[in-house]
Design an enzyme around this catalytic site. Structure first.
Site, PDB file in Angstrom:
ATOM      1  N   GLY A 167      39.261  42.208  44.514  1.00 44.61           N
ATOM      2  CA  GLY A 167      37.961  42.816  44.175  1.00 44.61           C
ATOM      3  C   GLY A 167      37.126  42.731  45.583  1.00 44.61           C
ATOM      4  O   GLY A 167      37.632  42.070  46.348  1.00 44.61           O
ATOM      5  N   TYR A 212      28.715  43.030  28.937  1.00 44.32           N
ATOM      6  CA  TYR A 212      28.895  42.170  30.604  1.00 44.32           C
ATOM      7  C   TYR A 212      27.900  41.035  30.436  1.00 44.32           C
ATOM      8  O   TYR A 212      28.490  39.739  30.603  1.00 44.32           O
ATOM      9  CB  TYR A 212      28.648  42.992  31.613  1.00 44.32           C
ATOM     10  N   ASP A 255      47.143  38.854  34.484  1.00 43.02           N
ATOM     11  CA  ASP A 255      45.752  39.189  33.856  1.00 43.02           C
ATOM     12  C   ASP A 255      45.555  37.901  33.458  1.00 43.02           C
ATOM     13  O   ASP A 255      46.117  37.033  32.678  1.00 43.02           O
ATOM     14  CB  ASP A 255      45.982  40.137  32.511  1.00 43.02           C
ATOM     15  N   ASN A 299      44.733  41.477  38.597  1.00 48.98           N
ATOM     16  CA  ASN A 299      45.470  42.469  37.752  1.00 48.98           C
ATOM     17  C   ASN A 299      45.257  44.058  37.965  1.00 48.98           C
ATOM     18  O   ASN A 299      45.751  44.794  37.429  1.00 48.98           O
ATOM     19  CB  ASN A 299      45.308  42.371  36.000  1.00 48.98           C
TER      20      ASN A 299
HETATM   21  P1  NAD Z   1      35.217  43.969  41.662  1.00 51.15           P
HETATM   22  O1  NAD Z   1      35.320  44.812  40.542  1.00 51.15           O
HETATM   23  O2  NAD Z   1      35.295  44.158  42.946  1.00 51.15           O
HETATM   24  O3  NAD Z   1      36.062  42.885  41.492  1.00 51.15           O
HETATM   25  C1  NAD Z   1      36.700  42.137  40.216  1.00 51.15           C
HETATM   26  C2  NAD Z   1      38.039  41.826  40.385  1.00 51.15           C
HETATM   27  O4  NAD Z   1      38.534  41.115  39.291  1.00 51.15           O
HETATM   28  C3  NAD Z   1      38.909  42.977  40.556  1.00 51.15           C
HETATM   29  O5  NAD Z   1      39.639  43.129  41.475  1.00 51.15           O
HETATM   30  C4  NAD Z   1      39.743  43.399  39.082  1.00 51.15           C
HETATM   31  O6  NAD Z   1      40.939  44.055  39.300  1.00 51.15           O
HETATM   32  C5  NAD Z   1      39.776  41.783  38.634  1.00 51.15           C
HETATM   33  N1  NAD Z   1      40.058  41.670  37.243  1.00 51.15           N
HETATM   34  C6  NAD Z   1      39.137  42.066  36.293  1.00 51.15           C
HETATM   35  N2  NAD Z   1      39.467  41.456  35.067  1.00 51.15           N
HETATM   36  C7  NAD Z   1      40.769  40.782  35.478  1.00 51.15           C
HETATM   37  C8  NAD Z   1      41.636  40.273  34.605  1.00 51.15           C
HETATM   38  N3  NAD Z   1      41.498  39.935  33.249  1.00 51.15           N
HETATM   39  N4  NAD Z   1      42.478  39.451  35.230  1.00 51.15           N
HETATM   40  C9  NAD Z   1      42.949  39.292  36.570  1.00 51.15           C
HETATM   41  N5  NAD Z   1      41.871  39.990  37.253  1.00 51.15           N
HETATM   42  C10 NAD Z   1      40.915  40.757  36.869  1.00 51.15           C
HETATM   43  O7  NAD Z   1      33.509  43.202  41.564  1.00 51.15           O
HETATM   44  P2  NAD Z   1      33.019  42.332  42.644  1.00 51.15           P
HETATM   45  O8  NAD Z   1      31.557  42.942  42.686  1.00 51.15           O
HETATM   46  O9  NAD Z   1      33.795  41.582  43.387  1.00 51.15           O
HETATM   47  O10 NAD Z   1      32.523  41.066  41.333  1.00 51.15           O
HETATM   48  C11 NAD Z   1      33.091  39.807  41.457  1.00 51.15           C
HETATM   49  C12 NAD Z   1      32.594  38.732  40.389  1.00 51.15           C
HETATM   50  O11 NAD Z   1      31.348  38.564  40.816  1.00 51.15           O
HETATM   51  C13 NAD Z   1      32.577  39.365  38.932  1.00 51.15           C
HETATM   52  O12 NAD Z   1      32.868  38.263  38.271  1.00 51.15           O
HETATM   53  C14 NAD Z   1      31.067  39.666  38.924  1.00 51.15           C
HETATM   54  O13 NAD Z   1      30.607  39.733  37.532  1.00 51.15           O
HETATM   55  C15 NAD Z   1      30.459  38.979  39.914  1.00 51.15           C
HETATM   56  N6  NAD Z   1      29.256  39.437  40.322  1.00 51.15           N
HETATM   57  C16 NAD Z   1      29.272  40.234  41.264  1.00 51.15           C
HETATM   58  C17 NAD Z   1      27.839  40.854  41.584  1.00 51.15           C
HETATM   59  C18 NAD Z   1      27.818  42.042  42.814  1.00 51.15           C
HETATM   60  O14 NAD Z   1      26.683  42.300  43.079  1.00 51.15           O
HETATM   61  N7  NAD Z   1      28.996  42.425  43.277  1.00 51.15           N
HETATM   62  C19 NAD Z   1      26.838  40.377  40.971  1.00 51.15           C
HETATM   63  C20 NAD Z   1      26.638  39.329  40.210  1.00 51.15           C
HETATM   64  C21 NAD Z   1      27.961  39.010  39.702  1.00 51.15           C
END
Ligand code: NAD
Ligand code: UDP
Length: 335
Positions: free
Chosen positions: A15, A150, A61, A37
């Protein structure tokens, strides 16, 4: 991989945030195991690490039992959909990764005697009645609203993490991450920065939801990664806000994007999504005190870098629409 280096597991590695964390830990000399995943992530975000001797990727996952051979010093649990349109599309997966996925990561931390950092969020505060948000504010969340899947998963995540800390003595770190942006966000993930830049690049009008008076405070990825890195290596086990306190209304932000991109399109107004928080700004006094951290990258600089990244994407990526249903989404991901 050598046995002397510190070993870190990063979930959500494909991600946006996870892939930047993989880069940082590899650069700092750690052995990094990335896990994902691909439900919202992309292999493109980590393919540059594929041949790195200190990087290994496991497609898995995290809601299923996680098995890692050998020692682990640290776990960074970042797996979770993070964009409102993602978690509305895959609500059950969102609840499961925040609860079951976190439980598995904590069990692994306990078994390996590892320190675990969890990616919590400003959504903990819901539509906040205290402004700016301090860590001692309990929040204003609608558990049965569309964002509840969420927000409540993340609130449970914090609760179970604290329980593992108090009951099992697992060393924990809880990052309450505020809106973060930068290269490798998914262009069509619906979050406001990729949405506006994508619209600008496609020659479409910019869609402001509501009257645009709602505020956000945007943190550039490099600052966020630095804050998270310092938090992991600190001894602080209570929640810490990590974000940029520079607050802006979404209407003014649309004007900033128009100036940045030099487009001639206009802003159009659409309905405000249900329970969309009306104001958000982190109070980062705690992060300054315990981590000696504060963001350094001005929004104009961070946005310019992000714009360059999106401009470099192929026309196919630019015009790719989000999928109508989760089944379509999964089918395309696997194709
Ligand atoms: P993103 O969607 O780019 O990345 C999340 C990653 O988690 C993805 O690659 C996805 O495939 C993977 N994933 C999801 N469910 C999964 C599972 N069951 N098993 C394995 N992999 C799984 O989102 P992001 O912006 O990079 O966010 C990453 C984390 O940071 C998250 O937990 C999110 O809640 C937290 N967060 C992000 C922000 C932001 O502004 N970007 C703000 C607050 C919190
Ligand atoms: N937003 C908007 N137009 C868009 C996408 C988002 O006006 O095309 C608004 C959204 O309603 C919210 C803010 O921008 O008030 C930030 O939305 P985002 O999805 O990026 O993150 P959130 O902070 O709401 O999780």
């Amino acid at each position: 991989m050598s046995q002397s280096k510190k070993r870190v597991l990063i979930t959500g590695a494909a991600g946006f945030l996870g892939s930047h964390l993989c880069d940082r830990f590899v650069k700092e000399g750690y052995e990094v195991i990335g896990m994902d995943n691909f439900i919202t992530g992309s292999y493109n975000n980590i393919k540059h690490l594929a041949d790195h001797p200190d990087f290994r990727f496991i497609e898995h996952d995290v809601c299923n039992h996680i098995s890692i051979e050998g020692k682990l010093d640290y776990i960074l649990h970042f797996a979770s959909p993070a964009s409102p349109i993602d978690y509305l599309k895959i609500p059950i997966q969102t609840l499961k990764v925040g609860s079951l996925g976190t439980h598995n990561c904590l069990g692994l931390a306990l078994a390996k005697e590892a320190t675990i950092l969890i990616a919590s969020t400003s959504e903990i505060y819901g539509d906040p009645l205290v402004h700016p948000q301090t860590e001692d504010y309990y929040g204003n969340v609608n558990s049965v609203g569309p964002r509840g899947v969420y927000d409540e998963a993340k609130r449970f995540q914090e609760a179970i993490t604290m329980a593992y800390h108090t009951f099992h003595k697992v060393p924990v770190r809880i990052a309450r991450i505020f809106n973060t942006y930068g290269p490798r966000m998914r262009l069509n993930d619906g979050r406001v920065i990729p949405a506006f830049i994508g619209q600008a690049l496609r020659g479409e009008d910019l869609t402001v939801f509501g009257d645009g008076s709602q505020t956000r405070s945007f943190c550039f990825i490099d600052d966020q990664v630095e804050g998270l890195y310092r938090l992991l290596l600190s001894k602080y086990s209570q929640p810490v806000n990590i974000g940029n306190p520079s607050e802006i209304s979404i209407r003014d932000f649309a004007s900033e994007i128009i100036s940045l991109t030099g487009i001639t399109q206009k802003v159009i107004y659409k309905d405000l999504p249900v329970n969309d928080p009306l104001q958000r700004r982190p109070d980062i006094s705690l992060a300054k005190k315990v981590l000696g951290w504060e963001p350094k990258v001005e929004r104009t600089i961070g946005l310019q870098k992000t714009y360059e990244y999106f401009k470099g994407l192929s026309s196919e990526m630019l015009h790719k629409k989000e999928h109508k249903s989760f089944d379509d989404y999964i089918k395309t991901k696997k194709a």
